[in-house]
Design a protein around this motif. Sequence first.
Motif, mmCIF file in Angstrom:
data_model
loop_
_atom_site.group_PDB
_atom_site.id
_atom_site.type_symbol
_atom_site.label_atom_id
_atom_site.label_comp_id
_atom_site.label_asym_id
_atom_site.label_seq_id
_atom_site.Cartn_x
_atom_site.Cartn_y
_atom_site.Cartn_z
ATOM 1 N N LEU B 132 0.834 -1.206 0.000
ATOM 2 C CA LEU B 132 0.000 0.000 0.000
ATOM 3 C C LEU B 132 0.866 1.253 0.000
ATOM 4 C CD1 LEU B 132 -2.834 1.262 0.329
ATOM 5 C CD2 LEU B 132 -2.583 0.984 2.799
ATOM 6 N N ILE B 136 1.155 4.378 -2.688
ATOM 7 C CA ILE B 136 0.898 5.769 -2.284
ATOM 8 C C ILE B 136 2.137 6.624 -2.541
ATOM 9 C CG2 ILE B 136 0.476 7.280 -0.290
ATOM 10 C CD1 ILE B 136 -1.293 5.017 0.872
ATOM 11 N N ALA B 288 -8.121 -5.857 10.898
ATOM 12 C CA ALA B 288 -8.581 -4.562 10.366
ATOM 13 C C ALA B 288 -9.175 -4.736 8.966
ATOM 14 C CB ALA B 288 -7.421 -3.557 10.335
ATOM 15 N N THR B 306 -7.798 -6.025 -3.054
ATOM 16 C CA THR B 306 -6.490 -5.979 -2.403
ATOM 17 C C THR B 306 -6.415 -4.685 -1.580
ATOM 18 O OG1 THR B 306 -5.262 -4.703 -4.057
ATOM 19 C CG2 THR B 306 -5.517 -7.077 -4.467
ATOM 20 N N PHE B 308 -4.985 -2.175 -2.265
ATOM 21 C CA PHE B 308 -5.046 -0.997 -3.140
ATOM 22 C C PHE B 308 -6.479 -0.523 -3.368
ATOM 23 C CE2 PHE B 308 -1.351 -3.423 -5.191
ATOM 24 C CZ PHE B 308 -0.443 -2.907 -4.289
ATOM 25 N N ASP B 309 -7.430 -1.422 -3.157
ATOM 26 C CA ASP B 309 -8.827 -1.132 -3.499
ATOM 27 C C ASP B 309 -9.641 -0.639 -2.312
ATOM 28 O OD1 ASP B 309 -8.368 -2.304 -6.093
ATOM 29 O OD2 ASP B 309 -8.490 -4.269 -5.128
ATOM 30 N N ILE B 310 -9.010 -0.520 -1.147
ATOM 31 C CA ILE B 310 -9.776 -0.317 0.078
ATOM 32 C C ILE B 310 -9.376 0.999 0.747
ATOM 33 C CG2 ILE B 310 -10.229 -1.258 2.380
ATOM 34 C CD1 ILE B 310 -9.783 -4.055 1.096
ATOM 35 N N ALA B 311 -10.337 1.911 0.855
ATOM 36 C CA ALA B 311 -10.082 3.193 1.512
ATOM 37 C C ALA B 311 -9.889 2.980 3.008
ATOM 38 C CB ALA B 311 -11.238 4.148 1.256
ATOM 39 N N ALA B 312 -9.086 3.844 3.629
ATOM 40 C CA ALA B 312 -8.732 3.704 5.045
ATOM 41 C C ALA B 312 -9.957 3.726 5.954
ATOM 42 C CB ALA B 312 -7.750 4.805 5.448
ATOM 43 N N SER B 313 -10.998 4.461 5.569
ATOM 44 C CA SER B 313 -12.185 4.555 6.428
ATOM 45 C C SER B 313 -12.802 3.179 6.679
ATOM 46 C CB SER B 313 -13.226 5.481 5.796
ATOM 47 O OG SER B 313 -13.632 4.981 4.547
ATOM 48 N N LEU B 315 -11.218 0.510 7.284
ATOM 49 C CA LEU B 315 -10.398 -0.224 8.252
ATOM 50 C C LEU B 315 -10.691 0.198 9.684
ATOM 51 C CD1 LEU B 315 -6.916 0.126 6.515
ATOM 52 C CD2 LEU B 315 -8.534 -1.759 6.301
ATOM 53 N N SER B 316 -11.231 1.391 9.841
ATOM 54 C CA SER B 316 -11.339 1.997 11.160
ATOM 55 C C SER B 316 -12.715 1.764 11.769
ATOM 56 C CB SER B 316 -11.092 3.506 11.039
ATOM 57 O OG SER B 316 -11.341 4.130 12.285
ATOM 58 N N LEU B 323 -13.756 10.494 12.077
ATOM 59 C CA LEU B 323 -12.453 10.546 11.406
ATOM 60 C C LEU B 323 -12.136 11.967 10.955
ATOM 61 C CD1 LEU B 323 -12.540 7.294 9.230
ATOM 62 C CD2 LEU B 323 -11.165 7.707 11.272
#
Lengths: 328, 328
Positions: B132, B136, B288, B306, B308-313, B315-316, B323
């Motif tokens: 990741l 970035i 997570a 993967t 790469f396809d998943i926004a951080a929001s 995970l939280s 946020l």
Amino acid sequence: MEQKIRIAVVGYGNIGKAVEQAVLHAPDMVVNVVFTRRDPSSIKLKDSAAQVCLVSEAERLKSDIDVAILCGGSATDLPDQGPHFAALFNTVDSYDTHARIPEYFASVDKAARAAGTTSVISTGWDPGLFSLLRVIEEAVLPSGEAYTFWGPGVSQGHSDAIRRIPGVRDARQYTIPVERAVETVRSGDQPHFTTREKHLRDCYVVADDGADVKGIEKAIKTMPNYFADYDTKVTFLSQDEMDANHAAMPHGGFVIRTGQTGEGMNHVIEFALKLDSNPAFTGSVLVAYARAAYRLNQERQTGAKTVFDIAASYLSPRTGEELRKEML
Amino acid sequence: MEQKIRIAVVGYGNIGKAVEQAVLHAPDMVVNVVFTRRDPSSIKLKDSAAQVCLVSEAERLKSDIDVAILCGGSATDLPDQGPHFAALFNTVDSYDTHARIPEYFASVDKAARAAGTTSVISTGWDPGLFSLLRVIEEAVLPSGEAYTFWGPGVSQGHSDAIRRIPGVRDARQYTIPVERAVETVRSGDQPHFTTREKHLRDCYVVADDGADVKGIEKAIKTMPNYFADYDTKVTFLSQDEMDANHAAMPHGGFVIRTGQTGEGMNHVIEFALKLDSNPAFTGSVLVAYARAAYRLNQERQTGAKTVFDIAASYLSPRTGEELRKEML
């Protein structure tokens, strides 16, 4: 070949010029328009064949622009420009008044949803990449403590605060993380720092001829919020020395999280930036998020977004297949 | 209160146990089932009241599980388990055979799309967070060079390779990044390293009584792919010393990118991990991403994903509002 993403740069100051440069490194983008509030004929673009137009002409250029990158300041420009441009174009900005972000998000979101556009707010490196890493680090290591250190780097706000002191002709303030504090955190300890223990403030000041330098030094060191809570060093120098040695705008910092997983195991996660130029790097980040704004809009994901809402694949010019094959 | 996300742990080895521990730190999750291929009555769970079931019972438990975290190995377990479980549940795994990821992605994607499930493949820290950050970092600093250093840490694969040498009873191999190489990269240089210049290999070996230790040392140092291209150090020790001093599984490393923006400005971006326990941290990352798999599926975003396809929001456990207010 697919058509390039057409970028408008709104405001041709430090950040606007950096965005123009950063687009030169993006194979899939081109600067089409630069918007200014000055006389367009007074603007000489450094490296692009874009047209220079008045901000007031924006509406007329709707069909020439895919994403407008708003390069104005957070205090007075963006609160108006953000929703105004979101009603016309996909936008990206670096709004950084932390306390008012929810309010700004709501106003841009409303305009963007109504217009069917996509607006990425508050990106750059802090807010921006640092915020993103704070969230990722917390999500993967929930039991722990987070630390953000800034610098070594120039703080525009603190430099401006010194310049407002009577008798000061010019000033530059460097924010410096306290090495020992950074090392303590890196070692896995979870200390509670006072403001003074985390950062030093190193000030370079050009005084007017005959000014009371002792008085200026005292005015700096006792200034509430900006300096009083810090160890502050003040050095007087000539304007020539200032111009020769303090023209660059380096910055950077660290987002460190230390924490434990279940069985008493300690882990340290660190993200660090060391930047020769704060505006140049900020411009480069804005351009990556402009790519994301365009693609999200193509998928009809409209409204205001932040770095938290955007998957990394949207930032990269590579395809999903390439990313999985070469970067995973 | 919303219902907790119900997790199944598939395989109760190092990673499975770490996932069980990590879920204890997730306020919104609970381990509901542990799947094993062993006799379920032989499994004593450390910290959860989950039921222990045979892998073959998975289908029967479809309505009791929101996300299955697959904790098997990439060589033999996941190529079958990945698509098999994706046909039944949302899944997360740490598939790490880099060269075969596209093929694995396709097989899991097909099963997940057909079943309407969501599967996050190849997460953890490498592949995972390191991947990741590579994407970035490249997106925000496209003109530059990327460097990944691993360690200091235990490489299971290299330890196993030593154990296969006749006369070796036990072995532990530490991969160590060459300090000078890391410092050179951090300074902003963009060197081209040989394999030998980036990492050292430090081996601790218990030999059988009367074994030819000189021969073992030579066999290690000349082993193609694993050791021949590296500076390798070999230390013989007793089994007691091995057990006392080399039981932990620390790991970590650095993803560093250095590059330039338009006007000759240099920037360094670094992401670093220092982990007491590789499996404990990997388990925490998997948990997570299990949250993300569940939420994506709630939004009907199905198929293989993967990092790469998943926004951080995703995970939280925090809401978007929280946020933006607290982390941006």
